[in-house]
Design a protein around this motif. Structure first.
Motif, PDB file in Angstrom:
ATOM      1  N   ALA A 121       0.833  -1.207   0.000  1.00 49.33           N
ATOM      2  CA  ALA A 121       0.000   0.000   0.000  1.00 49.33           C
ATOM      3  C   ALA A 121       0.872   1.264   0.000  1.00 49.33           C
ATOM      4  CB  ALA A 121      -0.898   0.006   1.220  1.00 49.33           C
ATOM      5  N   PRO A 122       0.389   2.318  -0.662  1.00 47.72           N
ATOM      6  CA  PRO A 122       1.151   3.577  -0.666  1.00 47.72           C
ATOM      7  C   PRO A 122       1.162   4.219   0.712  1.00 47.72           C
ATOM      8  CG  PRO A 122      -0.974   3.856  -1.752  1.00 47.72           C
ATOM      9  CD  PRO A 122      -0.838   2.395  -1.434  1.00 47.72           C
ATOM     10  N   LYS A 123       2.237   4.858   1.044  1.00 48.13           N
ATOM     11  CA  LYS A 123       2.362   5.519   2.343  1.00 48.13           C
ATOM     12  C   LYS A 123       1.558   6.808   2.344  1.00 48.13           C
ATOM     13  CE  LYS A 123       6.586   3.466   3.797  1.00 48.13           C
ATOM     14  NZ  LYS A 123       6.086   2.270   4.339  1.00 48.13           N
ATOM     15  N   GLY A 124       1.000   7.160   3.524  1.00 50.76           N
ATOM     16  CA  GLY A 124       0.286   8.418   3.672  1.00 50.76           C
ATOM     17  C   GLY A 124      -1.181   8.376   3.292  1.00 50.76           C
ATOM     18  N   VAL A 125      -1.654   7.247   2.830  1.00 48.88           N
ATOM     19  CA  VAL A 125      -3.056   7.107   2.440  1.00 48.88           C
ATOM     20  C   VAL A 125      -3.762   6.299   3.526  1.00 48.88           C
ATOM     21  CG1 VAL A 125      -4.607   6.127   0.702  1.00 48.88           C
ATOM     22  CG2 VAL A 125      -2.425   7.127  -0.003  1.00 48.88           C
ATOM     23  N   GLU A 126      -4.977   6.758   3.910  1.00 47.92           N
ATOM     24  CA  GLU A 126      -5.713   5.972   4.907  1.00 47.92           C
ATOM     25  C   GLU A 126      -6.080   4.632   4.292  1.00 47.92           C
ATOM     26  OE1 GLU A 126      -8.996   6.641   8.199  1.00 47.92           O
ATOM     27  OE2 GLU A 126      -9.823   6.820   6.188  1.00 47.92           O
ATOM     28  N   LEU A 127      -5.704   3.604   4.971  1.00 43.19           N
ATOM     29  CA  LEU A 127      -5.900   2.259   4.460  1.00 43.19           C
ATOM     30  C   LEU A 127      -7.069   1.584   5.156  1.00 43.19           C
ATOM     31  CD1 LEU A 127      -2.160   1.236   4.571  1.00 43.19           C
ATOM     32  CD2 LEU A 127      -3.446   2.080   2.616  1.00 43.19           C
ATOM     33  N   GLN A 128      -7.552   0.514   4.564  1.00 43.97           N
ATOM     34  CA  GLN A 128      -8.602  -0.273   5.189  1.00 43.97           C
ATOM     35  C   GLN A 128      -8.149  -0.752   6.568  1.00 43.97           C
ATOM     36  OE1 GLN A 128     -11.650  -0.505   4.206  1.00 43.97           O
ATOM     37  NE2 GLN A 128     -12.327  -1.922   5.784  1.00 43.97           N
ATOM     38  N   ALA A 129      -6.859  -1.057   6.692  1.00 44.47           N
ATOM     39  CA  ALA A 129      -6.340  -1.510   7.992  1.00 44.47           C
ATOM     40  C   ALA A 129      -6.549  -0.449   9.065  1.00 44.47           C
ATOM     41  CB  ALA A 129      -4.857  -1.857   7.877  1.00 44.47           C
TER      42      ALA A 129
END
Length: 139
Positions: free
Chosen positions: A67-75
């Protein structure tokens, strides 16, 4: 933890539940909670835990190493949900990676001859919980 555990597969529409045996050896799928409100969802989950005599929860978190850094993830969303669950219960809540468990759940659904359009959230919860139980048996 010794005793029965409830495995949870958090989804945006459904929450899959699985349960272990009392010895912590085998997980089996249990049910699927259709999401409505957070309060109602937690009420249903806690009722299942009480009915099953659970001593804790194991929740899958979809960590994605690509996953790209700095993006709100599902996790991140699931971890916030876990914190809210913890505020509703005294039972311990353990977070585990559920990376690639959906594919395992789909394979399991085929083995069990489930219809292709049938939800597999409960099977995903089973895979999550069984992975946790297996890891505990080696520690």
């Amino acid at each position: 933890m010794t005793g029965r555990l409830i495995g949870l597969d958090h989804g945006s529409k459904r929450i899959g539940l699985a349960v272990s045996d009392g010895l912590g050896i085998v997980a089996r799928e249990l049910t699927i909670v259709q999401r409505t409100t957070r309060a109602r969802d937690f009420e249903q989950i806690l009722a299942v835990a009480q009915r099953e005599g659970a001593c804790g929860f194991v929740v899958g978190v979809p960590y994605n190493p690509n996953a790209p850094k700095g993006v709100e993830l599902q996790a991140d969303k699931v971890k916030r949900w876990i914190e809210r669950l913890r505020s509703c219960t005294d039972l311990p809540v353990t977070e585990v990676s559920e990376y690639l468990t959906s594919e395992e759940a789909r394979d399991l659904a085929r083995q069990l001859k489930r219809k292709p359009d049938e939800p597999i959230d409960d099977l995903a919860a089973r895979v999550i919980l069984q992975s946790y139980l297996d890891a505990q048996s080696y520690s």
